[in-house]
Design a protein around this motif. Sequence first.
Motif: not given
Length: 194
Positions: A44-48, A109-117, A66-71, A97-105
């Motif tokens: 995985s890789a983080a994109i904020h 996969y996506m890991i959502l870190r809702i927080g709170p921090f 392209e760099g080999g990231i799955d998530v 929502v738009k960001f998650v749909k771009i990941v889906q397209q």
Amino acid sequence: MKIFFLLFLLFCFFTSFFNSSFAADVTYDRRSLIIDGQRRLLISAAIHYPRSVPGMWPGLVQTAKEGGIDVIESYVFWNGHELSPGKYNFEGRYDLVKFVKIVQQAGMYMILRIGPFVAAEWNFGGVPVWLHYVNGTVFRTDNEPFKHYMQNFTTFIVNLMKQEKLFAPQGGPIILAQAIPLEYKNLYTEGTLL
């Protein structure tokens, strides 16, 4: 006849691509995640998403792929989404929502870190400034005012993702969601959340 054969091949390709890209069943055991019955080692890789404008998101996600990231993993930035109690913002760079749909397209996969921090050099740790002024609120401790507003926000986000069918069992890319801050040991006593 050739056109039907080509259409059949395209159908088979896209069916297998989308079936393998989006999970229907995500579980885990002591060793690994199990996606659709198979153990998976995911990179995985983080994109904020609020750190860039929406026009950049497809390119950032594609570069990660392209760099080999799955998530793709991202925090959900409470202080950007709830500017005052119960008033939510999902526009511009906060369009989760738009960001998650771009990941889906992108077939990722996506890991959502809702927080709170948000432990990523983000103003006020991602907590809304207004929460500081709520009587009885003490951050990163076990107190009712904080838990009340945190539960409202996390419930709102989970319901939004469900409504948009973005969780894996719904055909979406979100395979994991974290809504409890694992970084803060003072919230735990012998493995039990206070």
